[in-house]
Design a protein around this motif. Structure first.
Motif, PDB file in Angstrom:
ATOM      1  N   LYS A  54     -62.261  33.682  35.472  1.00 28.72           N
ATOM      2  CA  LYS A  54     -61.744  32.404  34.986  1.00 28.72           C
ATOM      3  C   LYS A  54     -62.739  31.269  35.267  1.00 28.72           C
ATOM      4  O   LYS A  54     -62.991  30.421  34.422  1.00 28.72           O
ATOM      5  CB  LYS A  54     -60.405  32.136  35.688  1.00 28.72           C
ATOM      6  N   GLU A  85     -51.809  46.172  31.624  1.00 25.90           N
ATOM      7  CA  GLU A  85     -51.731  44.748  31.997  1.00 25.90           C
ATOM      8  C   GLU A  85     -53.093  44.220  32.450  1.00 25.90           C
ATOM      9  O   GLU A  85     -53.413  43.045  32.224  1.00 25.90           O
ATOM     10  CB  GLU A  85     -50.637  44.474  33.050  1.00 25.90           C
ATOM     11  N   GLU A 118     -55.135  43.812  29.048  1.00 23.38           N
ATOM     12  CA  GLU A 118     -54.701  42.658  28.239  1.00 23.38           C
ATOM     13  C   GLU A 118     -55.050  41.341  28.913  1.00 23.38           C
ATOM     14  O   GLU A 118     -55.488  40.390  28.267  1.00 23.38           O
ATOM     15  CB  GLU A 118     -53.184  42.718  27.999  1.00 23.38           C
ATOM     16  N   GLU A 119     -54.829  41.289  30.229  1.00 22.37           N
ATOM     17  CA  GLU A 119     -55.099  40.036  30.928  1.00 22.37           C
ATOM     18  C   GLU A 119     -56.594  39.707  30.886  1.00 22.37           C
ATOM     19  O   GLU A 119     -56.978  38.550  30.765  1.00 22.37           O
ATOM     20  CB  GLU A 119     -54.588  40.122  32.377  1.00 22.37           C
ATOM     21  N   TYR A 126     -58.754  40.443  28.466  1.00 27.09           N
ATOM     22  CA  TYR A 126     -59.100  39.883  27.154  1.00 27.09           C
ATOM     23  C   TYR A 126     -58.501  38.494  26.983  1.00 27.09           C
ATOM     24  O   TYR A 126     -59.051  37.648  26.281  1.00 27.09           O
ATOM     25  CB  TYR A 126     -58.652  40.810  26.023  1.00 27.09           C
ATOM     26  N   ASP A 127     -57.368  38.268  27.625  1.00 26.71           N
ATOM     27  CA  ASP A 127     -56.747  36.955  27.600  1.00 26.71           C
ATOM     28  C   ASP A 127     -57.660  35.911  28.240  1.00 26.71           C
ATOM     29  O   ASP A 127     -57.600  34.731  27.906  1.00 26.71           O
ATOM     30  CB  ASP A 127     -55.441  37.029  28.404  1.00 26.71           C
ATOM     31  N   TRP A 181     -60.731  35.861  27.806  1.00 27.18           N
ATOM     32  CA  TRP A 181     -61.911  35.778  26.947  1.00 27.18           C
ATOM     33  C   TRP A 181     -63.114  36.541  27.492  1.00 27.18           C
ATOM     34  O   TRP A 181     -64.243  36.086  27.334  1.00 27.18           O
ATOM     35  CB  TRP A 181     -62.316  34.321  26.698  1.00 27.18           C
ATOM     36  N   LYS A 209     -58.818  32.464  18.018  1.00 28.54           N
ATOM     37  CA  LYS A 209     -59.022  32.525  19.462  1.00 28.54           C
ATOM     38  C   LYS A 209     -58.145  31.561  20.250  1.00 28.54           C
ATOM     39  O   LYS A 209     -58.154  31.594  21.485  1.00 28.54           O
ATOM     40  CB  LYS A 209     -60.508  32.292  19.792  1.00 28.54           C
ATOM     41  N   PRO A 238     -55.071  30.478  22.204  1.00 30.97           N
ATOM     42  CA  PRO A 238     -54.127  31.371  22.889  1.00 30.97           C
ATOM     43  C   PRO A 238     -52.797  31.513  22.144  1.00 30.97           C
ATOM     44  O   PRO A 238     -52.209  32.582  22.111  1.00 30.97           O
ATOM     45  CB  PRO A 238     -53.937  30.688  24.246  1.00 30.97           C
ATOM     46  N   SER A 252     -55.426  36.228  19.711  1.00 32.42           N
ATOM     47  CA  SER A 252     -56.586  35.905  20.537  1.00 32.42           C
ATOM     48  C   SER A 252     -57.173  37.127  21.258  1.00 32.42           C
ATOM     49  O   SER A 252     -58.311  37.092  21.705  1.00 32.42           O
ATOM     50  CB  SER A 252     -56.226  34.823  21.565  1.00 32.42           C
ATOM     51  N   LEU A 253     -56.410  38.218  21.354  1.00 32.56           N
ATOM     52  CA  LEU A 253     -56.941  39.403  22.032  1.00 32.56           C
ATOM     53  C   LEU A 253     -57.810  40.266  21.111  1.00 32.56           C
ATOM     54  O   LEU A 253     -58.480  41.179  21.585  1.00 32.56           O
ATOM     55  CB  LEU A 253     -55.793  40.269  22.580  1.00 32.56           C
TER      56      LEU A 253
END
Lengths: 158, 158
Positions: free
Chosen positions: A89, A113, A116-117, A119-120, A122, B92, B94, B99-100
């Motif tokens: 982050k 999880e 996915e997190e 890629y969330d 970025w 992209k 959110p 966005s994934l």
């Protein structure tokens, strides 16, 4: 390792480009370093074992005290899940100054999880760590062919 | 093409996964489709020629009227630079719900400002379009090996 320490895995050769490996496990670092030496001769792997060292390396490089990596390999569990997320982050925040650096997560976890997190946040891509050395070679060879030969990265126009 | 139209480039086979190709130039689509057929048999290339069609395809897929792509290939100049940027930004965000999805930019431009701006929008990777068919085959083969065999994507845990 001492605070802010980092270790170069190859002697630096002409044209080698730093790849920053953020990995808390020394055995895993050894495997990654050896596999990179074998199939990724353009890379100069640099080892840091925690988020603080990673940021210190990058800040020093930005200040002119080293070379910016072309790619970052990030283990998410450093050793806790939160440590890797926090670093990811921090790097990807637009004001960090490092948000353009591609981050490839290398993680033992294949939990949906986690995937996915990541890629969330970025990240660039999520790679589940191979189970044996031959698979490491196959994966890192494919990764090298893609990132070195196909993709154009910032600061390295085609 | 009619509004919201899209064209499947292969007859769909067992296990094929949609790859959405956003490309305004029919000749470029033909080259990409043929190269994908040759070196990327797992992909079912779907052609849309502008941003509106891309969003319509994705919204329809999300509503259950089709399958979500595993990858998006995005030409930035559709035909104007702003068109591709706008779509990339829309995907992209959110809250877009998309966005994934990994977006690989395929662009003829190797201008540093295009490359940097694309990474600034958190795209997955930027590929300068190859100059001839053999180079397309080499690039798409490397891309396939990386995204299909090495990377774990959301919804497809390792």
């Amino acid at each position: 390792m001492a605070k802010n320490a980092y270790i170069a895995g190859n002697r630096q050769g002409v044209g080698q480009t730093p790849v920053l490996v953020v990995e808390d496990n020394a055995d895993q670092w050894t495997i990654i370093r050896e596999a990179l030496k074998e199939c990724f001769p353009e890379a100069e792997p640099i080892w840091v074992s925690n988020a603080g060292q990673a940021l210190a390396y990058l800040q020093e490089a930005r200040a002119g005290g080293g070379r910016m990596p072309k790619l970052i390999f990030l283990d998410l569990y450093l050793p806790h899940r939160e440590d890797g997320w926090k670093l990811l982050k921090q790097l990807k925040e637009p004001e960090s100054g490092f948000s353009l650096l591609p981050v490839v997560v290398l993680s033992h976890s294949s939990q949906p999880e986690d995937v996915e997190e990541a890629y969330d946040f970025w990240l660039t891509s999520y790679v589940v760590k191979p189970l044996d050395y031959d698979q490491w070679i196959n994966s890192l060879t494919a990764l090298r062919n893609y990132w070195w030969n196909v993709v154009t990265l910032p600061g390295q126009p085609g």
